[in-house]
Design a protein around this motif. Structure first.
Motif, PDB file in Angstrom:
ATOM      1  N   HIS A   1       0.693  -1.196   0.095  1.00 62.41           N
ATOM      2  CA  HIS A   1       0.030  -0.173   0.181  1.00 62.41           C
ATOM      3  C   HIS A   1       0.816   1.298  -0.095  1.00 62.41           C
ATOM      4  CE1 HIS A   1      -3.847  -2.320   0.570  1.00 62.41           C
ATOM      5  NE2 HIS A   1      -3.021  -2.985   1.507  1.00 62.41           N
ATOM      6  N   THR A   2       0.527   2.135  -1.069  1.00 66.58           N
ATOM      7  CA  THR A   2       1.308   3.423  -1.062  1.00 66.58           C
ATOM      8  C   THR A   2       0.418   4.544  -0.945  1.00 66.58           C
ATOM      9  OG1 THR A   2       1.122   3.530  -3.356  1.00 66.58           O
ATOM     10  CG2 THR A   2       2.791   2.211  -2.748  1.00 66.58           C
ATOM     11  N   LEU A   3       1.331   5.590  -0.529  1.00 71.35           N
ATOM     12  CA  LEU A   3       0.273   6.984  -0.308  1.00 71.35           C
ATOM     13  C   LEU A   3      -0.065   7.475  -1.462  1.00 71.35           C
ATOM     14  CD1 LEU A   3       2.979   8.323   2.653  1.00 71.35           C
ATOM     15  CD2 LEU A   3       0.389   7.420   2.852  1.00 71.35           C
ATOM     16  N   ASP A   4       0.798   7.491  -2.640  1.00 72.98           N
ATOM     17  CA  ASP A   4       0.305   8.252  -3.846  1.00 72.98           C
ATOM     18  C   ASP A   4      -0.117   7.205  -4.988  1.00 72.98           C
ATOM     19  OD1 ASP A   4       3.122   6.731  -4.034  1.00 72.98           O
ATOM     20  OD2 ASP A   4       4.221   8.387  -4.934  1.00 72.98           O
ATOM     21  N   HIS A   5      -0.272   6.186  -4.863  1.00 73.37           N
ATOM     22  CA  HIS A   5      -0.504   5.165  -5.939  1.00 73.37           C
ATOM     23  C   HIS A   5      -1.335   3.887  -5.405  1.00 73.37           C
ATOM     24  CE1 HIS A   5       2.857   6.744  -7.967  1.00 73.37           C
ATOM     25  NE2 HIS A   5       2.148   6.765  -9.302  1.00 73.37           N
ATOM     26  N   GLY A   6      -1.757   4.216  -4.157  1.00 72.54           N
ATOM     27  CA  GLY A   6      -2.567   3.116  -3.440  1.00 72.54           C
ATOM     28  C   GLY A   6      -2.198   1.941  -3.450  1.00 72.54           C
ATOM     29  N   PRO A   7      -2.823   0.818  -3.737  1.00 72.50           N
ATOM     30  CA  PRO A   7      -2.193  -0.468  -3.743  1.00 72.50           C
ATOM     31  C   PRO A   7      -1.285  -0.894  -4.665  1.00 72.50           C
ATOM     32  CG  PRO A   7      -4.598  -0.819  -3.181  1.00 72.50           C
ATOM     33  CD  PRO A   7      -4.231   0.659  -3.641  1.00 72.50           C
ATOM     34  N   VAL A   8      -0.218  -1.261  -4.739  1.00 68.17           N
ATOM     35  CA  VAL A   8       0.698  -1.725  -6.001  1.00 68.17           C
ATOM     36  C   VAL A   8       1.068  -2.952  -5.758  1.00 68.17           C
ATOM     37  CG1 VAL A   8       2.833  -1.045  -7.023  1.00 68.17           C
ATOM     38  CG2 VAL A   8       1.685   0.774  -5.987  1.00 68.17           C
ATOM     39  N   THR A   9       1.032  -3.864  -6.825  1.00 69.66           N
ATOM     40  CA  THR A   9       1.131  -5.157  -6.645  1.00 69.66           C
ATOM     41  C   THR A   9       2.340  -5.503  -7.640  1.00 69.66           C
ATOM     42  OG1 THR A   9      -0.995  -5.872  -6.752  1.00 69.66           O
ATOM     43  CG2 THR A   9       0.523  -7.471  -7.288  1.00 69.66           C
ATOM     44  N   ILE A  10       3.430  -5.997  -6.987  1.00 72.57           N
ATOM     45  CA  ILE A  10       4.979  -6.085  -7.675  1.00 72.57           C
ATOM     46  C   ILE A  10       5.270  -7.600  -7.662  1.00 72.57           C
ATOM     47  CG2 ILE A  10       5.503  -3.722  -7.331  1.00 72.57           C
ATOM     48  CD1 ILE A  10       7.048  -4.403  -4.758  1.00 72.57           C
ATOM     49  N   PRO A  11       6.156  -7.877  -8.436  1.00 69.61           N
ATOM     50  CA  PRO A  11       6.827  -9.295  -8.035  1.00 69.61           C
ATOM     51  C   PRO A  11       7.735  -9.213  -7.058  1.00 69.61           C
ATOM     52  CG  PRO A  11       7.600  -8.150 -10.295  1.00 69.61           C
ATOM     53  CD  PRO A  11       6.545  -7.380  -9.726  1.00 69.61           C
ATOM     54  N   GLU A  12       7.768 -10.200  -6.209  1.00 69.30           N
ATOM     55  CA  GLU A  12       8.576 -10.256  -5.029  1.00 69.30           C
ATOM     56  C   GLU A  12       9.755 -11.280  -5.089  1.00 69.30           C
ATOM     57  OE1 GLU A  12       7.549 -11.465  -1.091  1.00 69.30           O
ATOM     58  OE2 GLU A  12       8.028  -9.534  -0.616  1.00 69.30           O
ATOM     59  N   PRO A  13      10.972 -10.882  -5.375  1.00 69.63           N
ATOM     60  CA  PRO A  13      12.045 -11.938  -5.534  1.00 69.63           C
ATOM     61  C   PRO A  13      11.829 -12.855  -4.595  1.00 69.63           C
ATOM     62  CG  PRO A  13      12.959  -9.839  -5.216  1.00 69.63           C
ATOM     63  CD  PRO A  13      11.688  -9.431  -5.167  1.00 69.63           C
ATOM     64  N   VAL A  14      12.559 -14.129  -4.526  1.00 71.17           N
ATOM     65  CA  VAL A  14      12.623 -15.245  -3.689  1.00 71.17           C
ATOM     66  C   VAL A  14      13.651 -14.723  -2.660  1.00 71.17           C
ATOM     67  CG1 VAL A  14      12.056 -17.138  -5.319  1.00 71.17           C
ATOM     68  CG2 VAL A  14      14.350 -16.388  -5.217  1.00 71.17           C
ATOM     69  N   TRP A  15      14.487 -13.649  -2.821  1.00 70.78           N
ATOM     70  CA  TRP A  15      15.529 -13.442  -1.963  1.00 70.78           C
ATOM     71  C   TRP A  15      14.862 -12.346  -0.814  1.00 70.78           C
ATOM     72  CZ3 TRP A  15      16.331  -8.354  -2.167  1.00 70.78           C
ATOM     73  CH2 TRP A  15      16.337  -7.697  -3.407  1.00 70.78           C
ATOM     74  N   CYS A  16      13.825 -11.736  -1.157  1.00 73.75           N
ATOM     75  CA  CYS A  16      13.489 -11.063  -0.497  1.00 73.75           C
ATOM     76  C   CYS A  16      12.694 -11.247   1.023  1.00 73.75           C
ATOM     77  CB  CYS A  16      12.172  -9.965  -1.200  1.00 73.75           C
ATOM     78  SG  CYS A  16      11.435  -8.533  -0.035  1.00 73.75           S
TER      79      CYS A  16
ATOM     80  N   PHE B   1      10.896   1.040  -8.101  1.00 70.70           N
ATOM     81  CA  PHE B   1      10.048   2.245  -8.690  1.00 70.70           C
ATOM     82  C   PHE B   1      10.934   3.490  -8.310  1.00 70.70           C
ATOM     83  CE2 PHE B   1       6.723  -1.077  -7.598  1.00 70.70           C
ATOM     84  CZ  PHE B   1       6.115  -1.056  -8.789  1.00 70.70           C
ATOM     85  N   GLY B   2      12.116   3.581  -7.859  1.00 68.25           N
ATOM     86  CA  GLY B   2      12.820   4.768  -7.435  1.00 68.25           C
ATOM     87  C   GLY B   2      12.865   5.745  -8.862  1.00 68.25           C
ATOM     88  N   ARG B   3      13.095   7.009  -8.551  1.00 68.42           N
ATOM     89  CA  ARG B   3      13.194   8.076  -9.627  1.00 68.42           C
ATOM     90  C   ARG B   3      14.364   7.377 -10.440  1.00 68.42           C
ATOM     91  NH1 ARG B   3      12.565  12.814  -5.568  1.00 68.42           N
ATOM     92  NH2 ARG B   3      10.468  12.985  -5.829  1.00 68.42           N
ATOM     93  N   HIS B   4      15.424   6.818  -9.729  1.00 71.66           N
ATOM     94  CA  HIS B   4      16.302   5.925 -10.589  1.00 71.66           C
ATOM     95  C   HIS B   4      16.353   4.475 -10.163  1.00 71.66           C
ATOM     96  CE1 HIS B   4      17.772   9.867 -11.923  1.00 71.66           C
ATOM     97  NE2 HIS B   4      17.848  10.269 -10.827  1.00 71.66           N
ATOM     98  N   PRO B   5      15.630   3.703 -10.613  1.00 69.92           N
ATOM     99  CA  PRO B   5      15.225   2.481 -10.071  1.00 69.92           C
ATOM    100  C   PRO B   5      16.601   1.639  -9.797  1.00 69.92           C
ATOM    101  CG  PRO B   5      13.947   2.794 -11.800  1.00 69.92           C
ATOM    102  CD  PRO B   5      14.710   3.801 -11.997  1.00 69.92           C
ATOM    103  N   VAL B   6      16.794   1.065  -8.588  1.00 70.97           N
ATOM    104  CA  VAL B   6      18.113   0.462  -8.362  1.00 70.97           C
ATOM    105  C   VAL B   6      17.967  -1.108  -8.273  1.00 70.97           C
ATOM    106  CG1 VAL B   6      19.559  -0.011  -6.338  1.00 70.97           C
ATOM    107  CG2 VAL B   6      18.705   2.221  -6.734  1.00 70.97           C
ATOM    108  N   PRO B   7      18.557  -1.867  -9.365  1.00 74.73           N
ATOM    109  CA  PRO B   7      18.656  -3.315  -9.402  1.00 74.73           C
ATOM    110  C   PRO B   7      19.077  -3.960  -8.175  1.00 74.73           C
ATOM    111  CG  PRO B   7      20.412  -2.347 -10.597  1.00 74.73           C
ATOM    112  CD  PRO B   7      19.429  -1.179 -10.072  1.00 74.73           C
TER     113      PRO B   7
ATOM    114  N   ARG C   1       5.633   5.225  -3.370  1.00 73.94           N
ATOM    115  CA  ARG C   1       5.910   4.249  -4.214  1.00 73.94           C
ATOM    116  C   ARG C   1       7.303   4.050  -4.718  1.00 73.94           C
ATOM    117  NH1 ARG C   1       3.915   3.064 -10.502  1.00 73.94           N
ATOM    118  NH2 ARG C   1       5.574   4.842 -10.771  1.00 73.94           N
ATOM    119  N   ASP C   2       7.849   5.245  -4.904  1.00 69.19           N
ATOM    120  CA  ASP C   2       9.317   5.481  -5.208  1.00 69.19           C
ATOM    121  C   ASP C   2      10.202   4.978  -4.023  1.00 69.19           C
ATOM    122  OD1 ASP C   2       8.846   6.819  -7.191  1.00 69.19           O
ATOM    123  OD2 ASP C   2       9.729   8.710  -6.510  1.00 69.19           O
TER     124      ASP C   2
END
Length: 120
Positions: free
Chosen positions: A10-25, A65-71, A36-37
Motif C-alpha cells: 500500500h502506497t500513499l501516492d498510488h494506492g495498492p501496488v502489486t509487484i513481483p517479489e524476488p525469492v530473496w526478499c 520504482f525509485g526515480r532512478h530504479p536500483v536493481p 511508491r518510489d
C-alpha cells in the motif's frame, strides 16, 4: 526474477501496488504506507561483529520504482566504534576487518551471480 511471487504494497501516492517479489526478499510487513518510489525489497542482513557491536552490516536491496530504479544491490553500513587498543586488541580488530573485507568479497560474487540471472 524466476520463482518470484507477487505482493501488494500500500502506497500513499498510488494506492495498492502489486509487484513481483524476488525469492530473496525477506517480505513486506504491514507497515504504514510509503511512497511508491520508496517501495523496496530487502534480503536478510549479513553482520560482522566486533566486541559485541555490529561493525559491518550488508543487506541485499532493490528499489524497482525509485526515480532512478536500483536493481539488486548491496546496502552496506560500516560502524567503527572509537576504541583505544593495545597490540592484541589491534590484532583482533585487524582480524575482524579482514573478515569483513572477505564477507564483502563473497557478497560481491553472489550479487554478480544474481544480476546475471542466477539465484542469491
Amino acid at each position: 526474477m524466476t520463482g518470484a511471487r507477487s505482493v501488494t504494497v500500500h502506497t500513499l501516492d498510488h494506492g495498492p501496488v502489486t509487484i513481483p517479489e524476488p525469492v530473496w526478499c525477506a517480505g513486506h510487513p504491514d507497515l504504514p504506507a510509503e511512497y511508491r518510489d520508496d517501495v523496496h525489497h530487502t534480503g536478510p542482513a549479513h553482520v560482522v561483529d566486533y566486541d559485541g557491536q555490529a561493525l559491518l552490516t550488508a543487506e541485499l536491496v532493490a528499489f524497482p520504482f525509485g526515480r532512478h530504479p536500483v536493481p539488486p544491490s548491496l546496502y552496506v553500513e560500516i560502524t567503527v566504534p572509537g576504541v583505544t587498543l593495545d597490540p592484541p586488541g589491534l590484532e583482533g580488530l585487524a582480524a575482524v576487518l579482514t573478515e569483513a573485507a572477505a564477507e564483502l568479497q563473497r557478497l560481491a560474487l553472489r550479487l554478480a551471480v544474481l544480476r546475471a540471472g542466477g539465484v542469491w
